[in-house]
Design an enzyme around this catalytic site. Structure first.
Site, PDB file in Angstrom:
ATOM      1  N   ASP A   1       0.857  -1.180   0.000  1.00  0.00           N
ATOM      2  CA  ASP A   1       0.000   0.000   0.000  1.00  0.00           C
ATOM      3  C   ASP A   1       0.895   1.234   0.000  1.00  0.00           C
ATOM      4  O   ASP A   1       2.121   1.139   0.012  1.00  0.00           O
ATOM      5  CB  ASP A   1      -0.982  -0.042   1.177  1.00  0.00           C
TER       6      ASP A   1
ATOM      7  N   ASP B   1      -7.572  -7.591   0.179  1.00  0.00           N
ATOM      8  CA  ASP B   1      -6.645  -7.838   1.286  1.00  0.00           C
ATOM      9  C   ASP B   1      -7.380  -7.500   2.561  1.00  0.00           C
ATOM     10  O   ASP B   1      -8.257  -6.617   2.566  1.00  0.00           O
ATOM     11  CB  ASP B   1      -5.394  -6.951   1.206  1.00  0.00           C
TER      12      ASP B   1
ATOM     13  N   CYS C   1     -11.991 -29.609   6.127  1.00  0.00           N
ATOM     14  CA  CYS C   1     -10.839 -28.732   5.857  1.00  0.00           C
ATOM     15  C   CYS C   1      -9.555 -29.556   5.887  1.00  0.00           C
ATOM     16  O   CYS C   1      -9.391 -30.438   6.726  1.00  0.00           O
ATOM     17  CB  CYS C   1     -10.789 -27.610   6.892  1.00  0.00           C
TER      18      CYS C   1
ATOM     19  N   CYS D   1      -6.438 -28.226   6.213  1.00  0.00           N
ATOM     20  CA  CYS D   1      -5.313 -27.494   6.807  1.00  0.00           C
ATOM     21  C   CYS D   1      -4.744 -28.289   7.989  1.00  0.00           C
ATOM     22  O   CYS D   1      -5.413 -29.173   8.532  1.00  0.00           O
ATOM     23  CB  CYS D   1      -5.752 -26.105   7.259  1.00  0.00           C
TER      24      CYS D   1
ATOM     25  N   CYS E   1      -6.902 -28.595  11.170  1.00  0.00           N
ATOM     26  CA  CYS E   1      -8.088 -29.461  11.091  1.00  0.00           C
ATOM     27  C   CYS E   1      -7.726 -30.934  10.902  1.00  0.00           C
ATOM     28  O   CYS E   1      -8.511 -31.806  11.281  1.00  0.00           O
ATOM     29  CB  CYS E   1      -9.007 -28.992   9.971  1.00  0.00           C
TER      30      CYS E   1
ATOM     31  N   HIS F   1      -5.347 -22.020   9.616  1.00  0.00           N
ATOM     32  CA  HIS F   1      -6.687 -22.454   9.221  1.00  0.00           C
ATOM     33  C   HIS F   1      -7.438 -21.336   8.499  1.00  0.00           C
ATOM     34  O   HIS F   1      -8.041 -21.551   7.442  1.00  0.00           O
ATOM     35  CB  HIS F   1      -7.508 -22.909  10.430  1.00  0.00           C
TER      36      HIS F   1
END
Lengths: 373, 373
Positions: free
Chosen positions: B91, B265, B303, B305, B308, B334
């Site tokens: 930014d 974002d 999930c 990840c 999980c 996650h």
């Protein structure tokens, strides 16, 4: 109890061995990262394993308070709960109950204390400590002992040690003997050789799978600690592992292995990692120091940990100054990697009969203070 | 400037595209994890990549203060410094300079402010913002704009927007055009369609590689934000990516993609992860809630990840209650994984012409509030 420890070879008093547990083998001399509350702080368990660690330590005091031993058991034990499938050693909870908690009362039965978290009242007896460690499914259970203060007079040390021996016997009776699960006694007696000998004999009479040396690393200094280690291991049977509790810095490990110690645990590498200290073959580096801000070298160019292979010192410095979690993650990983590499180096040196030379090299490199130019 | 963005296909107003940068390709619609100070908090960069993220955001304000843009450049740029070899968007620093800093003074030249860290004085002009982002080696540079307050009258919004357009022109002139490096203008104008249109036209006249929609997600609410997004993308050229800055929660992303937004974002998934909130296909779960303490299910059984696949809710709850860093690590992972999976789902749906059905499914699942029994 036989077959739980193989003594493979020795080099002077130093020993190269192997502990067999229900969750895997531990090569000794071994350093155990501390996973106080069911996590080696700032590390994924697979990362702990990647450093070379084969066993981690869990703290009975913290786990009995949060989330509770019965709760951990309901999840299938500590291994499953924390996703660490390898061996786990738990302490008895006594040290923290007597040092961290409020309003503790110690008598022959055990230690009554109030939680430092919520003030709730708890009773830790030898029997309850063993029960908790069983609920956690600990592979190596430690007896509850009384922590002798330092300094202590011979009378104080003797009286405290003898209570610990009575508790050790109660722990032995309470322990549920199973294949791949070990119970360790703890030698007390302060800095007094005759008390250490009396304690060792008492424990050997009871009979344990391993023997810890307790009451050190509590302020007596390295020289006095080494003095105790000059004779205490000689009181212990050769065919059982020896564990020096709560030790230590890298030079402590090297000096203690040479004196016949097989196992160590300490919060130093993980705690240092969170506060910005990097342990290296060239000594300790405070990564918060301004001299690292512009340094484009890794912490240690010979180190193969992720912190050293992918990041410059200037970045690690930046992470510590900005208090970023990644700084704790990377430095913890580096420190545990260094500790494991040091243990691996000592195991290899013992196998080759070269621990004395290894020790000389270690001290020569540590004295440099940083990467040589 | 051609060839930096491919519009592959559309589904209603939704777009499936690809941004080409010197450090790799970004498939859109894309969510960019925020790496404020040169680290996506509590994540190793390889873990960020493993979630599916192709681009991360760096904050110019934070990096110019610590460790400094020239310092980052001396280490070879932000990619090398933070070990993220993929694309980076930065930014302009304006939003934080105007919101986080002390004693700011804004005039036609730029924004003078004192660091919130050490009180040091800094001047952020359009030219200096572009220079800093160049020093960081940012792949996608944002123009410096003035953050219009919300609410603002039409006159306030117009006057602020017009200054931003003058700054945009100065940024365009200061920007060093190179292959694989993009400069984005930012449409302002508050909640007023005629001002949004005037702003878009002004930016198109100057000519940018992409167009952001600024001044949203600052308190106007989802309904009012969607109102602005109902018309503003129509003012923008189809062959340039469109970036909605600082947005948002999962339903914001779904509703905005349907309205023609390509890039997002937000600190939400990372910040939520550190405070105990898990974003899931079944809605948000506060893992600190006592009902998770005894739950032996994963956060989301579908999930993939690490949080999980390897941990029960009871353990995540325990980590959050004990304030363990691993809790922040696992929940951040996650949440970023869920966000990337959501974007991947939308990209796939657009390719199949099925975004409307995807959106219906999304809202139906979110309304469940937790795993269905």
């Amino acid at each position: 109890m036989s077959g739980k420890f193989d003594l493979i070879t020795t080099d002077g008093k130093a020993r190269r061995g192997r502990i067999h547990t229900a969750h895997g083998i531990v090569n000794t001399p071994a350093f155990m990262p501390v996973g106080t509350a069911g996590t080696v702080k700032a590390m994924l368990p697979e990362s702990v394993k990647a450093t070379g660690a084969e066993i981690v330590l869990g703290n009975t005091y913290h786990l009995m308070l949060r989330p509770g031993a019965e709760r951990v058991a309901s999840f299938g034990g500590l291994h499953k709960f924390m996703n660490w499938p390898g061996p786990i050693l738990t302490d008895s909870g006594g040290f923290q109950a007597m040092s961290l908690s409020d309003l503790r009362k110690i008598n022959e039965n055990g230690c009554e204390f109030r939680s430092h978290i919520d003030g709730s009242k708890h009773m830790l007896t030898p029997e309850r400590s063993i029960e908790i460690q069983d609920l956690l499914d600990s592979n190596i259970t430690m007896v509850l002992d009384e922590c002798t203060a330092f300094p202590a007079t011979p009378d104080e040390a003797a009286s405290s040690m003898r209570r610990s021996m009575r508790w050790a016997e109660r722990c032995r009776k309470a322990f549920r003997d199973r294949d791949g699960y070990l119970l360790f006694g703890i030698v007390q007696g302060g800095i007094y050789p005759h008390l250490r000998e009396e304690s060792a004999k008492a424990l050997i009479d009871i009979g344990f799978d391993g023997y810890a040396i307790g009451g050190l690393a509590i302020g007596e200094g390295q020289q006095q600690m080494f003095s105790v280690l000059d004779y205490t291991p000689d009181f212990l049977p050769a065919d059982r592992p020896r564990y020096l509790m709560g030790v230590g810095k890298p030079s402590d490990l090297v000096g203690s292995v040479a004196r016949g110690i097989d196992m160590f645990d300490c919060v130093m590498p993980t705690r240092s990692g969170r506060t910005g200290l990097a342990h290296t073959r060239y000594g300790d580096l405070n990564m918060r120091n301004a001299r690292h801000a512009t340094d484009d070298r890794p912490i240690d160019p010979l180190c193969t940990c992720p912190a050293c292979t992918s990041y410059v010192r200037g970045y690690i410095h930046h992470l510590m100054k900005t208090k970023e979690i990644l700084g704790a993650m990377l430095l913890t990983w580096h420190n545990l990697h260094y500790y494991q590499e040091l243990m691996q180096g000592m195991r290899h040196a013992i196998e080759q009969g070269g621990l004395a030379a290894f020790t000389d090299d270690f001290h020569r490199q540590q004295a440099l203070g940083d990467i040589p130019n």
